[in-house]
Write a protein that holds these residues in place. Sequence first.
Motif, mmCIF file in Angstrom:
data_model
loop_
_atom_site.group_PDB
_atom_site.id
_atom_site.type_symbol
_atom_site.label_atom_id
_atom_site.label_comp_id
_atom_site.label_asym_id
_atom_site.label_seq_id
_atom_site.Cartn_x
_atom_site.Cartn_y
_atom_site.Cartn_z
ATOM 1 N N ASP A 95 0.850 -1.192 0.000
ATOM 2 C CA ASP A 95 0.000 0.000 0.000
ATOM 3 C C ASP A 95 0.882 1.238 0.000
ATOM 4 N N ASP A 130 2.662 3.202 3.028
ATOM 5 C CA ASP A 130 2.419 2.442 4.262
ATOM 6 C C ASP A 130 3.656 1.617 4.621
ATOM 7 N N ASP A 177 3.051 -2.063 5.852
ATOM 8 C CA ASP A 177 2.751 -2.992 4.767
ATOM 9 C C ASP A 177 4.009 -3.281 3.954
#
Length: 146
Positions: A123, A126, A129
């Motif tokens: 993502d 992010d 992630d």
Amino acid sequence: MAQGPNPAVRRHAQAQPQRRPQHGPANNARGAAKRRKGETLLETLRAVDFVELVEAPAQANAPSDEDWLGLLRDWYSSLDVFLVTSLVEGGPMPAAEAVACGTQLVSPRGVGNLDLLPGPKYDVGDVEDLVRVLKKCLNPKHEMAN
């Protein structure tokens, strides 16, 4: 080719001390352009113990363009992962070069033409992630056990 902040990742290596990017104020156009390439993610990744960020060889280190292309090809091939941290991307030439050299690409989902290239996605922006995806790529046996 392969210029700019796109890092490559080698697994389980000692982190090399590197100069931290300088950030300008939010209204500084030059600073805003730098943030588009995901420097905040890079700053965070420098502290991750299983990641070593390495830079591409400089063209000045080769006697000819042909020699430099060979150095670049060998460098891409030596990597475990080529990581794109861009928040905005047009034509992702270094990412395409990495894929052409057989290096696994990790790139943000939904950013420019990167979705057209193979490899795991994270993502955009992010860091949690991104770390999860890198762990999976760099240590697939660990992921299978969990």
